[in-house]
Design a protein around this motif. Structure first.
Motif, PDB file in Angstrom:
ATOM      1  N   ALA A   1       1.164  -1.523  -0.211  1.00  0.00           N
ATOM      2  CA  ALA A   1      -0.088   0.432  -0.314  1.00  0.00           C
ATOM      3  C   ALA A   1       1.185   0.938  -0.150  1.00  0.00           C
ATOM      4  O   ALA A   1       0.337   2.354  -0.447  1.00  0.00           O
ATOM      5  CB  ALA A   1      -0.428  -0.433   1.034  1.00  0.00           C
ATOM      6  N   SER A   2       2.136   1.089   0.092  1.00  0.00           N
ATOM      7  CA  SER A   2       3.110   2.340  -0.010  1.00  0.00           C
ATOM      8  C   SER A   2       3.029   3.247  -1.028  1.00  0.00           C
ATOM      9  O   SER A   2       2.962   2.720  -2.521  1.00  0.00           O
ATOM     10  CB  SER A   2       4.687   2.120   0.300  1.00  0.00           C
ATOM     11  N   ASN A   3       3.403   3.758  -0.861  1.00  0.00           N
ATOM     12  CA  ASN A   3       3.765   5.104  -1.870  1.00  0.00           C
ATOM     13  C   ASN A   3       4.883   4.241  -3.217  1.00  0.00           C
ATOM     14  O   ASN A   3       4.047   5.217  -4.102  1.00  0.00           O
ATOM     15  CB  ASN A   3       4.494   6.609  -1.330  1.00  0.00           C
ATOM     16  N   GLU A   4       6.215   4.078  -2.434  1.00  0.00           N
ATOM     17  CA  GLU A   4       6.786   3.460  -4.123  1.00  0.00           C
ATOM     18  C   GLU A   4       6.540   2.812  -4.601  1.00  0.00           C
ATOM     19  O   GLU A   4       6.560   2.773  -5.554  1.00  0.00           O
ATOM     20  CB  GLU A   4       8.084   2.708  -2.748  1.00  0.00           C
ATOM     21  N   ILE A   5       5.376   2.407  -3.971  1.00  0.00           N
ATOM     22  CA  ILE A   5       4.567   1.025  -4.956  1.00  0.00           C
ATOM     23  C   ILE A   5       4.043   1.782  -6.025  1.00  0.00           C
ATOM     24  O   ILE A   5       4.089   1.591  -7.117  1.00  0.00           O
ATOM     25  CB  ILE A   5       3.780   0.336  -5.062  1.00  0.00           C
ATOM     26  N   ARG A   6       2.594   2.675  -6.147  1.00  0.00           N
ATOM     27  CA  ARG A   6       2.616   3.763  -6.745  1.00  0.00           C
ATOM     28  C   ARG A   6       3.494   4.468  -7.922  1.00  0.00           C
ATOM     29  O   ARG A   6       2.881   4.369  -9.271  1.00  0.00           O
ATOM     30  CB  ARG A   6       1.670   4.798  -6.203  1.00  0.00           C
ATOM     31  N   GLU A   7       4.302   4.963  -7.121  1.00  0.00           N
ATOM     32  CA  GLU A   7       5.519   5.929  -7.654  1.00  0.00           C
ATOM     33  C   GLU A   7       6.470   4.321  -9.032  1.00  0.00           C
ATOM     34  O   GLU A   7       6.892   5.047 -10.363  1.00  0.00           O
ATOM     35  CB  GLU A   7       6.950   6.177  -6.972  1.00  0.00           C
ATOM     36  N   ALA A   8       6.490   3.446  -8.537  1.00  0.00           N
ATOM     37  CA  ALA A   8       7.251   2.317  -9.580  1.00  0.00           C
ATOM     38  C   ALA A   8       5.968   2.115 -10.113  1.00  0.00           C
ATOM     39  O   ALA A   8       6.955   1.975 -11.860  1.00  0.00           O
ATOM     40  CB  ALA A   8       7.611   1.329  -8.900  1.00  0.00           C
ATOM     41  N   TYR A   9       4.706   1.813 -10.226  1.00  0.00           N
ATOM     42  CA  TYR A   9       4.145   1.448 -11.631  1.00  0.00           C
ATOM     43  C   TYR A   9       3.345   3.340 -12.319  1.00  0.00           C
ATOM     44  O   TYR A   9       3.623   3.009 -13.964  1.00  0.00           O
ATOM     45  CB  TYR A   9       2.727   1.604 -10.320  1.00  0.00           C
ATOM     46  N   ARG A  10       4.233   4.296 -11.872  1.00  0.00           N
ATOM     47  CA  ARG A  10       3.990   5.253 -12.822  1.00  0.00           C
ATOM     48  C   ARG A  10       4.819   5.438 -13.870  1.00  0.00           C
ATOM     49  O   ARG A  10       5.091   5.313 -15.203  1.00  0.00           O
ATOM     50  CB  ARG A  10       3.656   6.593 -11.988  1.00  0.00           C
ATOM     51  N   LEU A  11       6.557   5.332 -13.164  1.00  0.00           N
ATOM     52  CA  LEU A  11       7.311   4.980 -13.952  1.00  0.00           C
ATOM     53  C   LEU A  11       7.399   4.374 -14.813  1.00  0.00           C
ATOM     54  O   LEU A  11       7.960   4.717 -15.792  1.00  0.00           O
ATOM     55  CB  LEU A  11       8.624   5.827 -13.321  1.00  0.00           C
ATOM     56  N   LYS A  12       7.015   2.894 -14.226  1.00  0.00           N
ATOM     57  CA  LYS A  12       7.200   1.706 -15.235  1.00  0.00           C
ATOM     58  C   LYS A  12       5.617   1.705 -16.311  1.00  0.00           C
ATOM     59  O   LYS A  12       6.103   1.543 -17.700  1.00  0.00           O
ATOM     60  CB  LYS A  12       6.960   0.413 -14.781  1.00  0.00           C
ATOM     61  N   TYR A  13       4.651   2.374 -16.219  1.00  0.00           N
ATOM     62  CA  TYR A  13       3.628   1.696 -17.055  1.00  0.00           C
ATOM     63  C   TYR A  13       2.456   3.244 -17.249  1.00  0.00           C
ATOM     64  O   TYR A  13       1.560   2.990 -18.571  1.00  0.00           O
ATOM     65  CB  TYR A  13       2.166   0.811 -16.406  1.00  0.00           C
ATOM     66  N   GLY A  14       3.430   4.202 -16.758  1.00  0.00           N
ATOM     67  CA  GLY A  14       2.212   5.476 -16.901  1.00  0.00           C
ATOM     68  C   GLY A  14       1.784   5.927 -18.114  1.00  0.00           C
ATOM     69  O   GLY A  14       3.091   5.551 -18.963  1.00  0.00           O
ATOM     70  N   ASP A  15       0.861   5.729 -18.978  1.00  0.00           N
ATOM     71  CA  ASP A  15       0.422   6.199 -20.364  1.00  0.00           C
ATOM     72  C   ASP A  15       0.953   5.436 -21.683  1.00  0.00           C
ATOM     73  O   ASP A  15       1.618   5.696 -22.573  1.00  0.00           O
ATOM     74  CB  ASP A  15       1.241   8.120 -20.406  1.00  0.00           C
ATOM     75  N   ARG A  16       1.125   3.936 -21.144  1.00  0.00           N
ATOM     76  CA  ARG A  16       1.625   2.808 -22.354  1.00  0.00           C
ATOM     77  C   ARG A  16       0.497   2.254 -22.505  1.00  0.00           C
ATOM     78  O   ARG A  16      -0.572   1.807 -21.990  1.00  0.00           O
ATOM     79  CB  ARG A  16       2.434   2.037 -21.256  1.00  0.00           C
ATOM     80  N   MET A  17       0.520   2.079 -23.791  1.00  0.00           N
ATOM     81  CA  MET A  17      -0.455   0.576 -24.536  1.00  0.00           C
ATOM     82  C   MET A  17      -1.001  -0.135 -23.633  1.00  0.00           C
ATOM     83  O   MET A  17       0.568  -0.327 -23.643  1.00  0.00           O
ATOM     84  CB  MET A  17      -0.068   0.897 -25.605  1.00  0.00           C
ATOM     85  N   THR A  18      -2.058  -0.275 -23.443  1.00  0.00           N
ATOM     86  CA  THR A  18      -1.781  -1.992 -23.198  1.00  0.00           C
ATOM     87  C   THR A  18      -1.979  -3.094 -24.230  1.00  0.00           C
ATOM     88  O   THR A  18      -2.005  -2.463 -25.386  1.00  0.00           O
ATOM     89  CB  THR A  18      -3.342  -2.525 -22.796  1.00  0.00           C
ATOM     90  N   GLU A  19      -1.271  -3.515 -24.209  1.00  0.00           N
ATOM     91  CA  GLU A  19      -1.045  -5.284 -24.960  1.00  0.00           C
ATOM     92  C   GLU A  19      -2.068  -5.596 -26.477  1.00  0.00           C
ATOM     93  O   GLU A  19      -1.933  -5.441 -26.882  1.00  0.00           O
ATOM     94  CB  GLU A  19       0.300  -6.303 -24.681  1.00  0.00           C
TER      95      GLU A  19
END
Length: 408
Positions: free
Chosen positions: A187-205
């Motif tokens: 539930a931490s901020n770090e998990i959300r940030e990792a998600y944002r950096l890796k998948y933010g504004d990316r197309m789903t396959e």
């Protein structure tokens, strides 16, 4: 020569009986065990089969990574200093994989979007636990009963959540409720940030949709019935996880050992079992349904009635309004991992230390007993075991590993 329908039909019946299922006159399954130990035994054949397939890889890698695991005497509870690390390189992936093979449930790579994390004790550089997230199921009744999605928006909104695929602590930290720490980390901020950096504004396959950078919730299910890990999981007065009730008891794990034979049987009848990109995560389910129906069974054999408790981890304070389209801006919770770790130390770790010293008896060399199996003996008990996983240069893989075991 491919397996016959008659022989595969017999194997299905024998497999179900061997793990404790009865089939009634209408073709429905009932499971005779309901304790957590019985449920672990239900998963044991599939887990051992997976271990047998990984013995050669473990022979090479377990000695290389054994010192990332702690002896009990190396853990000083008052000095535990948790650090959350995203898995990015090959070394981290290998360590994650070894740790995951300790689970009572069979290993799965997951599907779709994936994030993996290691939690280390910075005091001794030893592994505390692991966390893995994957794309959520589009249909998940315990979650879907909570929200009235706007018309045509369900896929977009559900894809702003993820599913917790793996979560827990490794020995000896599991004796100290390290699993609670890893659950807090989810539930931490770090998990959300990792998600944002890796998948933010990316197309789903699969559907070529542009995903927002938001991660608003996580879902998961317990391994065995009611969860002692997620229930009453709080940070101060804030609920970290909410119980959503229980799943309907569908799945394929109880027949997973026969999956290679199901594929072989369908291919022999000219039915493609192609997986991979563009097919989706339900390919195993579809293959099993097709095979069972062609063998004269009902697909209801995949309703095992082993129910798991489902949980929701809200990462925003306005989750219902967001998922129901009344707002387009998520209001994120502010939960730094360091704050969550401090709370875990006070709320769970230190009281636990007062009640038990069990962790002190753990030795990292015990990992060999947990991960290395006598593969020849195992193959004798398995009608579908792969012979390539049994021997290496004429020797048992377990013998090879014992020769490489370091002095610890």
């Amino acid at each position: 020569m491919s397996i016959s329908a008659k022989e595969l039909h017999r194997l299905v019946l024998e497999k179900l009986e061997s793990v404790g299922f009865d089939i009634d006159q209408d073709g429905y399954l009932t499971y005779c065990g309901d304790t957590k130990d019985a449920l672990r035994q239900l998963h044991e054949p599939a887990r051992l089969l997976e271990l047998a397939r990984r013995q050669e890889w473990l022979a090479k890698n377990l000695p290389r990574f054994i010192n990332f695991f702690a002896d009990g005497v190396e853990v000083v509870p008052e000095k535990i200093s948790p650090v959350l690390v995203e898995v990015k390189n090959r070394k981290q992936h290998a360590l994650f994989r070894i740790a995951r093979l300790l689970w009572s449930l069979p290993f799965s790579k997951g599907y779709g979007r994936r994030l993996r994390f290691l939690v280390f004790d910075n005091n001794n550089d030893k592994l505390i636990g692991i966390l893995a997230l994957q794309s959520p199921p589009l249909s998940f009744p315990p979650r879907d009963r909570l929200f009235r999605y706007p018309e045509g928006k369900k896929v977009e909104l559900v894809n702003q959540t993820m599913d917790i695929q793996t979560l827990g602590a490794v020995p000896p930290y599991n004796y100290l409720l390290g699993g609670k720490l890893v659950a807090m980390a989810a539930a931490s901020n770090e998990i959300r940030e990792a998600y944002r950096l890796k998948y933010g504004d990316r197309m789903t396959e699969m559907e070529k949709r542009l995903l927002p950078a938001h991660l608003v919730a996580l879902t998961t299910t317990s391994a065995f019935g009611r969860s002692s890990l997620y229930n009453r999981l709080r940070y101060k007065s804030l609920h970290i996880a909410y119980s959503l009730g229980y799943t309907d008891g569908y799945g394929s794990f109880h027949l997973m050992e026969l999956y290679p034979l199901f594929k072989e049987f369908l291919e022999s009848q000219g039915i493609s079992t192609r997986g991979g990109f563009g097919v989706g995560p339900r390919i195993k389910w579809q293959i099993m349904v097709r095979a069972l129906e062609r063998l004269g069974f009902s697909s209801d054999l995949l309703r095992h009635n082993v129910k798991r408790e489902a949980f929701l981890f809200p990462l925003v304070d306005n989750l219902t309004d967001y998922m129901e389209g009344r707002t387009t801006e998520p209001v994120y919770r502010d939960l730094p991992f360091s704050d969550l770790a401090d709370w875990w130390r006070m709320r769970w770790l230190l009281p636990r230390v007062e009640r038990t010293k069990e962790w002190l008896g753990w030795r990292k060399s015990d990992l060999y007993n947990k991960l290395i199996i006598n593969t020849l003996e195992f193959a004798d008990k398995q009608e579908i075991a792969s012979p390539r996983a049994v021997q290496k240069d004429g020797h048992l893989l377990s013998d090879c590993l014992c020769q490489q075991q370091p002095v610890v």
